[in-house]
Structures are given as structure tokens and as C-alpha cells.
Design a protein around this motif. Structure first.
Motif, short mmCIF file in Angstrom:
data_model
loop_
_atom_site.label_atom_id
_atom_site.label_comp_id
_atom_site.label_asym_id
_atom_site.label_seq_id
_atom_site.Cartn_x
_atom_site.Cartn_y
_atom_site.Cartn_z
N ALA A 1 -55.75 -28.05 -30.08
CA ALA A 1 -54.33 -27.74 -30.01
C ALA A 1 -53.84 -27.15 -31.32
O ALA A 1 -54.33 -27.51 -32.37
N SER B 1 -47.11 -29.46 -28.40
CA SER B 1 -47.17 -28.27 -27.57
C SER B 1 -47.57 -28.64 -26.15
O SER B 1 -48.28 -29.61 -25.92
N TYR C 1 -49.51 -27.01 -22.94
CA TYR C 1 -50.38 -25.92 -22.58
C TYR C 1 -50.47 -25.77 -21.06
O TYR C 1 -50.41 -26.75 -20.33
N ASP D 1 -53.44 -24.49 -18.89
CA ASP D 1 -54.84 -24.14 -19.17
C ASP D 1 -55.68 -24.22 -17.90
O ASP D 1 -56.63 -25.00 -17.80
N PRO E 1 -52.21 -31.31 -25.65
CA PRO E 1 -53.59 -31.42 -26.15
C PRO E 1 -53.86 -32.74 -26.86
O PRO E 1 -53.02 -33.24 -27.61
N TRP F 1 -56.30 -20.22 -22.56
CA TRP F 1 -56.53 -21.66 -22.57
C TRP F 1 -55.29 -22.41 -23.09
O TRP F 1 -55.32 -23.63 -23.21
N THR F 2 -54.20 -21.69 -23.37
CA THR F 2 -52.99 -22.38 -23.82
C THR F 2 -51.73 -21.96 -23.07
O THR F 2 -50.76 -22.70 -23.08
N GLY G 1 -46.17 -22.41 -21.03
CA GLY G 1 -47.08 -22.97 -22.03
C GLY G 1 -46.70 -22.51 -23.42
O GLY G 1 -45.65 -21.91 -23.65
N PHE H 1 -50.82 -20.48 -29.20
CA PHE H 1 -51.32 -21.25 -30.34
C PHE H 1 -51.52 -20.37 -31.55
O PHE H 1 -51.48 -19.14 -31.43
#
Length: 393
Positions: A75, A84, A86, A88, A111, A372-373, A390, A393
Motif C-alpha cells: 500500500a 487508502s 484500493y 484491485d 491494504p 492493482w490499486t 480506489g 499509489f
């Protein structure tokens, strides 16, 4: 700042500058980093604070990573910000709230803390519902998710299937399959789960009770974490049985994958240029006949990366193909072609962040691309960014 969040792993740490002693207990999961109080002129203090925050973030990350140095989620929330969230997952597109417009379902997470399956309004990305926190085995790469016959199905890495109501996200039933799932699909009024031992399991949509399946029972595609319905991606070893050109059957191109729509129309070969510098290419074919071919990038091809996953989506005669830039700071782009003529309709920057993809899906008016975020949603006809779900990052 009284607390700082690590860019890399999401760990939060309290900052102790020694100004006053405290006997208050340390919140669970947090560390204490002791630093000298700031001094000197204002400019020096500000500069020191910026550097200090960066160093503290690294220290907090190191403490959270432990001796192994391995972060479970990777994360990267902003310093000093809250946790955060996400998105994902490969986006699953289906009408959740019954308003006739497609919505989005997928695994989301904070995360290193918790994960859940969430539904989001397809018009603006606002949350509709979220499930309870998922068990760890339901969040691994072996877990499968799908939407079928009014249920959201989650099959964890231990072969346990959990069903949720599509409209509300509330749990409906659970069933044990005794084996890991390969994919979830739809039979004749029944939920079908194919497991890795090549068995098919029939589950009643209302109760989860076992239903007997014929040996040749249908397994029709549904929105899932494996793939989107309406087309399938195949590798070169399956080209011949679909009547497609061979791996090196198109002049100037090596095709490793193909996108095969479920209806009539051209098929799309995905690969790279076979002569000269390696560049991603796409070609439309009618069986063995090449209708058109082009490089995928709409920018200088030599600034792009040919490596990475081969992915694409098809909707309403339009083909969308993501591609990465060589410079990771330039991120990933998305190109859209008219499937019949090969005309490039638009080519846009998705982001300047990660080049890790969770998958792509489409609806009649939107393209959904997940890293993935975060999930990025673009207008299908223009490439305009509509909204994002989301945290980058």
C-alpha cells in the motif's frame, strides 16, 4: 504532524518529539518513532519536516515489514492521510441496483488490513454496498469471484463458495466444493463451478444445494474475476481449432494471443512486430484472411514496452487494447480501434502510475481498466476519463 503513514506499506507511526511525557497507551498496530524537536529558522524547519516525514515513512515501513522485508499488500497512501482504499480486481460489469445501467463489482481493500467485495454505481462510481470483511483465503490469487443468476459468488482457495445477494450484498448461503475453483459459469438455471480436477459442480442459486449436472452440461461465461463475457482470449496453441492464422501466419507479425468475440465478425490477433524493433501489434482477420493490421501504440512506438500481459476488450464493434510505456513514470495507455476498418478512434493515457493490470472490461458506453490499486473508467466512444474508484499509489 503527530502521526505519519508509510508510502510503501501503509504502516502508521506516532511521532514523539520529546516535548512532553505521556502515559497514554500506544494504539494497537502503531509504532513510536522518536525524533528531535524542530529548531532553527522557518525555512530550515519546513525543509527538515519534509525530509523527516520521508525518512519517518521509510522507518515506519521498515518496522512494518519486519526482518523479511516483504510487504503483504504494497500500500502507498499519502503521508499523513487516512488509509487508502484500493480497487484491485478484474471489474465485473452488471446492473446491481435495477436501474437498467451497468454497475461495477469487484474486490476492494484497505491494504494490510481488510478486504471485501464492493458494488459501485456505474454512472459515477459511488458505493452501493459492501460485503463483510473477507477471510484471508478469499483474497488470494486462487480465489475466484463471479456474478451469476442474481448472486455474487466468491470461491476461496480452500474451495468454499460463499454467495451474496446481488442487490444488497448480504450473505445468502455457503457450500463446500472440496477442491479449488478454476472458474464459475452458468448452466441451465444453475450455478456451475469448474474445479481444478476437471469436475463440474452444480449449485442451486436460491439455496446453494447441490444439483446434478449432465456430463456435457453448459458452462456459459458470466462476469467474473477470470474473464468478461462476450468474448474470450485464447493463446496461439488454440488458433487452429478456431480457424485462425498460425503463430507466424501473418506477415510482419508474431501473434501470441487472439480475442475471439462470441458473435459474428472479425477476430483479433494480438502480438508483436516480427521484424525490427519489438512493438505491440494487432490484426483483424476473417478466418485466415487479414482484414487490417496496425501497431497498437498511438505514440512513438519505440517509447513503448512490448512486454507485459496481452489483454484487450471488445464491445459494439470496437476493440480496446492497453499498452505500457518503457518509462514507468509514463505509465499505461489505452488505444481504441474500429474493429471493422482498423481506424484508430482514440488513444489516451490511463495513468502515470503502476504498470500492473488487474484486467479490463467494457459496457455499451464505458471501458473499465483496473490496476492493482484503482479502477479507471473511460467513455467508450471518446476515451474521456469519467471517474475513478480506489486510490492511486
Amino acid at each position: 504532524m503527530d502521526a505519519v503513514t508509510c508510502h510503501y506499506c501503509g504502516a502508521r507511526s506516532l511521532i514523539d518529539r520529546g516535548r512532553k511525557p505521556t502515559t497514554a497507551p500506544i494504539p494497537q498496530g502503531m509504532h513510536v518513532v522518536r525524533v528531535a524537536p524542530p529548531s532553527g529558522n522557518v525555512a530550515a524547519t519546513v525543509a527538515g519536516a519534509v525530509v523527516g516525514m520521508t525518512v519517518l515513512g521509510a522507518i515506519a515501513g521498515f518496522l512494518a515489514l519486519g526482518p523479511s522485508g516483504a510487504s503483504g499488500a504494497g500500500a502507498r497512501p499519502l503521508l499523513g492521510a487516512g488509509p487508502s482504499t484500493y480497487f484491485d480486481d478484474r471489474p465485473m460489469i452488471v446492473d446491481v441496483n435495477g436501474d437498467g445501467a451497468p454497475d461495477v463489482i469487484g474486490k476492494s481493500s484497505i491494504p494490510a488490513r481488510e478486504a471485501w467485495i464492493g458494488a459501485y454505481d456505474g454512472r459515477d462510481g459511488k458505493p452501493i454496498w459492501k460485503t463483510a470483511v473477507l477471510a484471508k483465503d478469499a483474497t488470494t490469487h486462487e480465489a475466484k469471484r463471479a456474478v451469476v443468476l442474481g448472486r455474487v459468488i466468491s470461491v476461496d482457495a480452500l474451495g468454499k463458495a460463499q454467495a451474496y445477494d446481488l442487490r444488497t450484498g448480504t450473505p445468502s448461503w455457503s457450500a463446500s466444493l472440496g477442491e479449488k475453483a478454476r472458474r464459475v459459469c452458468q448452466g441451465d438455471g444453475v450455478i456451475v463451478v469448474e474445479t481444478v480436477d476437471d469436475a463440474k459442480h452444480g449449485l442451486d442459486p436460491a439455496s446453494g444445494a447441490r444439483r446434478a449436472l449432465a456430463k456435457d452440461a453448459a458452462c456459459n461465461p458470466v462476469p467474473s474475476s477470470n474473464a468478461a463475457p462476450g468474448y474470450k482470449l485464447i493463446s496461439w496453441s488454440d488458433f487452429d481449432k478456431h480457424g485462425l492464422p498460425a503463430l507466424h501466419g501473418i506477415e510482419g507479425m508474431t501473434a501470441h494471443h487472439a480475442l475471439v468475440p462470441s458473435g459474428p465478425g472479425p477476430r483479433f490477433m494480438l502480438g508483436r512486430r516480427s521484424k525490427g524493433s519489438q512493438v505491440k501489434m494487432v490484426a483483424a482477420v476473417d478466418r485466415k484472411k487479414v482484414l487490417w493490421k496496425d501497431v497498437v501504440p498511438g505514440v512513438d512506438p519505440l517509447t513503448t514496452n512490448v512486454m507485459g500481459s496481452e489483454d484487450a476488450a471488445h464491445e459494439g464493434g470496437l476493440l480496446v487494447v492497453p499498452y505500457d510505456m518503457k518509462d514507468h513514470g509514463q505509465g499505461t495507455r489505452l488505444a481504441c480501434f474500429d474493429g471493422g476498418t482498423g481506424k484508430r478512434l482514440w488513444d489516451v493515457q490511463i495513468h502515470r502510475r503502476s504498470q500492473v493490470s488487474r484486467g479490463i472490461a467494457t459496457s455499451a458506453d464505458s471501458v473499465f481498466y483496473a490496476t492493482w490499486t484503482a479502477l479507471y473508467v473511460f467513455a467508450l466512444k471518446t476515451g474521456e476519463l469519467r471517474y475513478m474508484i480506489g486510490t492511486e499509489f
